[in-house]
Design a protein around this motif. Structure first.
Motif, PDB file in Angstrom:
ATOM      1  N   SER A  83       0.849  -1.189   0.000  1.00 53.45           N
ATOM      2  CA  SER A  83       0.000   0.000   0.000  1.00 53.45           C
ATOM      3  C   SER A  83       0.887   1.242   0.000  1.00 53.45           C
ATOM      4  CB  SER A  83      -0.901  -0.002   1.225  1.00 53.45           C
ATOM      5  OG  SER A  83      -1.470   1.270   1.418  1.00 53.45           O
ATOM      6  N   PRO A  84       0.456   2.301  -0.663  1.00 51.10           N
ATOM      7  CA  PRO A  84       1.228   3.561  -0.584  1.00 51.10           C
ATOM      8  C   PRO A  84       1.371   4.063   0.853  1.00 51.10           C
ATOM      9  CG  PRO A  84      -0.433   3.683  -2.320  1.00 51.10           C
ATOM     10  CD  PRO A  84      -0.728   2.434  -1.535  1.00 51.10           C
TER      11      PRO A  84
ATOM     12  N   ARG B 290      -0.830 -17.393   2.671  1.00 47.09           N
ATOM     13  CA  ARG B 290      -1.052 -17.710   1.257  1.00 47.09           C
ATOM     14  C   ARG B 290      -2.521 -17.485   0.892  1.00 47.09           C
ATOM     15  NH1 ARG B 290       3.179 -20.024  -1.357  1.00 47.09           N
ATOM     16  NH2 ARG B 290       4.914 -20.740  -0.042  1.00 47.09           N
ATOM     17  N   ILE B 291      -2.729 -16.891  -0.277  1.00 48.37           N
ATOM     18  CA  ILE B 291      -4.073 -16.553  -0.747  1.00 48.37           C
ATOM     19  C   ILE B 291      -4.209 -17.036  -2.194  1.00 48.37           C
ATOM     20  CG2 ILE B 291      -5.681 -14.659  -1.235  1.00 48.37           C
ATOM     21  CD1 ILE B 291      -4.289 -13.089   0.984  1.00 48.37           C
ATOM     22  N   GLY B 292      -5.233 -17.826  -2.444  1.00 48.11           N
ATOM     23  CA  GLY B 292      -5.389 -18.455  -3.760  1.00 48.11           C
ATOM     24  C   GLY B 292      -6.183 -17.658  -4.773  1.00 48.11           C
ATOM     25  N   ASN B 293      -6.240 -16.358  -4.611  1.00 46.38           N
ATOM     26  CA  ASN B 293      -6.967 -15.513  -5.553  1.00 46.38           C
ATOM     27  C   ASN B 293      -6.203 -14.199  -5.716  1.00 46.38           C
ATOM     28  OD1 ASN B 293      -9.050 -13.169  -6.001  1.00 46.38           O
ATOM     29  ND2 ASN B 293     -10.072 -15.026  -6.752  1.00 46.38           N
TER      30      ASN B 293
ATOM     31  N   GLU C   7      -3.134   3.073  -6.231  1.00 47.55           N
ATOM     32  CA  GLU C   7      -3.673   2.200  -5.181  1.00 47.55           C
ATOM     33  C   GLU C   7      -2.603   1.284  -4.605  1.00 47.55           C
ATOM     34  OE1 GLU C   7      -7.988   0.808  -6.074  1.00 47.55           O
ATOM     35  OE2 GLU C   7      -6.995   1.035  -8.024  1.00 47.55           O
ATOM     36  N   LEU C   8      -1.569   1.006  -5.409  1.00 46.69           N
ATOM     37  CA  LEU C   8      -0.465   0.177  -4.954  1.00 46.69           C
ATOM     38  C   LEU C   8       0.854   0.901  -5.185  1.00 46.69           C
ATOM     39  CD1 LEU C   8      -1.386  -3.423  -6.226  1.00 46.69           C
ATOM     40  CD2 LEU C   8      -1.502  -2.582  -3.881  1.00 46.69           C
ATOM     41  N   ALA C   9       1.815   0.555  -4.355  1.00 43.63           N
ATOM     42  CA  ALA C   9       3.187   1.035  -4.520  1.00 43.63           C
ATOM     43  C   ALA C   9       4.102  -0.184  -4.540  1.00 43.63           C
ATOM     44  CB  ALA C   9       3.558   1.984  -3.382  1.00 43.63           C
ATOM     45  N   THR C  10       5.391   0.028  -4.705  1.00 49.22           N
ATOM     46  CA  THR C  10       6.328  -1.099  -4.770  1.00 49.22           C
ATOM     47  C   THR C  10       7.460  -0.919  -3.768  1.00 49.22           C
ATOM     48  OG1 THR C  10       7.669  -0.054  -6.504  1.00 49.22           O
ATOM     49  CG2 THR C  10       5.845  -1.455  -7.217  1.00 49.22           C
TER      50      THR C  10
ATOM     51  N   LEU D  44      -5.824 -11.124  -3.013  1.00 51.42           N
ATOM     52  CA  LEU D  44      -4.488 -10.804  -2.513  1.00 51.42           C
ATOM     53  C   LEU D  44      -4.197  -9.314  -2.672  1.00 51.42           C
ATOM     54  CD1 LEU D  44      -1.367 -13.041  -3.128  1.00 51.42           C
ATOM     55  CD2 LEU D  44      -1.191 -10.564  -3.162  1.00 51.42           C
ATOM     56  N   LYS D  45      -4.553  -8.766  -3.838  1.00 50.80           N
ATOM     57  CA  LYS D  45      -4.321  -7.332  -4.063  1.00 50.80           C
ATOM     58  C   LYS D  45      -5.159  -6.483  -3.112  1.00 50.80           C
ATOM     59  CE  LYS D  45      -5.007  -7.147  -8.575  1.00 50.80           C
ATOM     60  NZ  LYS D  45      -5.045  -6.558  -9.948  1.00 50.80           N
ATOM     61  N   ASN D  46      -6.376  -6.930  -2.853  1.00 46.54           N
ATOM     62  CA  ASN D  46      -7.231  -6.157  -1.948  1.00 46.54           C
ATOM     63  C   ASN D  46      -6.627  -6.064  -0.544  1.00 46.54           C
ATOM     64  OD1 ASN D  46      -9.124  -5.649  -3.922  1.00 46.54           O
ATOM     65  ND2 ASN D  46     -10.479  -7.329  -3.330  1.00 46.54           N
ATOM     66  N   TYR D  47      -6.065  -7.184  -0.066  1.00 50.19           N
ATOM     67  CA  TYR D  47      -5.423  -7.161   1.249  1.00 50.19           C
ATOM     68  C   TYR D  47      -4.209  -6.229   1.257  1.00 50.19           C
ATOM     69  CZ  TYR D  47      -8.222 -10.902   3.316  1.00 50.19           C
ATOM     70  OH  TYR D  47      -9.255 -11.625   3.841  1.00 50.19           O
TER      71      TYR D  47
END
Length: 302
Positions: A167-168, A219-222, A252-255, A226-229
């Motif tokens: 997350s940013p 671990r998340i199988g979707n 919405e996402l950072a690295t 996973l991105k939402n978390y």
């Protein structure tokens, strides 16, 4: 094709009346007469005769009617067969989730190939796809992880980077650090058997490292879940760069950059060894290699 005058003969043989036959054929009565005269002269037989002012077929005329009727039907069947569209070959392609959800819609012109082949897609994780391929349930697999099997041929058609996303708002956002710096962070990974997990495990093994140095793994199988978390700042997670392009654009996402861990993973077209022709494999590679969707019609064979 039978001479057009045989059509005149068949209509007259049914109607036994020159006027009615001419009307049905949209010809003049003299034209019908000339057609019959031509056939009689060409075949050197009498086809019609009058009995008590009634037009009737001769015995040779009856025989010719039966034979020409059969021939006409057979010619029609031949022409129908020749005009039928050739059967389009159909393939069942198993694709990993990353490829199916993010690569194919954006980077291929899949259904522009309908004129040449019919493509059906099945989306599963890589482990399941390899088993389906070995069982003969799918024709090809598109895998986003390493392929280690002596029974299969794997041809690369694309390469992507595994990226550590956050997350940013995460305290490590946009920083550069080492893998060991994540040991107290919650790290979210795809399920075991997913191509992304296999790619990470393979690279760690090559670098003589291990996930065991990370103490908080879930671990998340979707992919979307996973991105939402990650967006909710519930942890950091490894994703293929292609699967997070939109979120990076929208902020919405950072690295997070890892100085000691980089994965550039090829995506593979996979099929049983010696089971496919070069022509067919080349066709699949052309379909699934990156293309400009707006121009794919120009690439179709004529």
């Amino acid at each position: 094709m039978l001479d057009y005058r045989y059509k005149t003969f068949l209509v007259l043989a049914d109607q036994l009346n020159y006027t009615k036959a001419a009307k049905l054929l949209a010809l003049s009565q003299p034209a019908v007469t000339k057609h019959i005269q031509y056939l009689e002269e060409h075949l050197q037989v009498k086809l019609f005769q009058y009995e008590d002012r009634t037009l009737k077929l001769t015995q040779k005329g009856k025989y010719l009617k039966d034979q020409v009727t059969v021939l006409n039907r057979e010619i029609s069947e031949i022409l129908d067969t020749l005009s039928e569209r050739e059967e389009i070959p159909s393939f069942m392609i198993g694709v990993s989730r990353t490829i199916g959800e993010y690569y194919i819609p954006e980077h291929t012109c899949l259904f522009c190939e309908e004129k040449r082949v019919k493509i059906n897609l099945m989306v599963e994780n890589s482990e399941r796809l390899l088993q389906l391929l070995k069982d003969g349930k799918i024709d090809y697999a598109l895998l986003s992880g390493p392929v280690q099997s002596n029974d299969l041929t794997a041809v690369s058609f694309y390469q992507d980077e595994v990226t550590l996303a956050c997350s940013p708002r995460h305290h490590l956002a946009n920083q550069t650090l080492s893998l060991n710096d994540l040991k107290h962070e919650r790290v979210l990974l795809r399920e075991e058997g997913a191509g992304l997990s296999d790619a990470i495990d393979y690279q760690l093994t090559e670098a003589k490292q291990s996930l065991h140095q990370l103490t908080r793994i879930n671990r998340i199988g979707n992919i979307q879940l996973l991105k939402n978390y990650i967006k909710n700042n519930d942890g950091v997670g490894f994703l293929y760069h292609i699967s997070m392009l939109n979120e990076l654009k929208t902020g919405e996402l950072a690295t997070i950059t890892l100085s000691d861990f980089k994965v550039h993973q090829p995506f593979y077209l996979v099929y049983p060894k010696q089971a496919k022709s070069k022509k067919e494999v080349d066709c699949m590679l052309e379909i699934f290699s990156p293309s400009d969707p707006t121009g794919c019609e120009d690439n179709l064979p004529t």
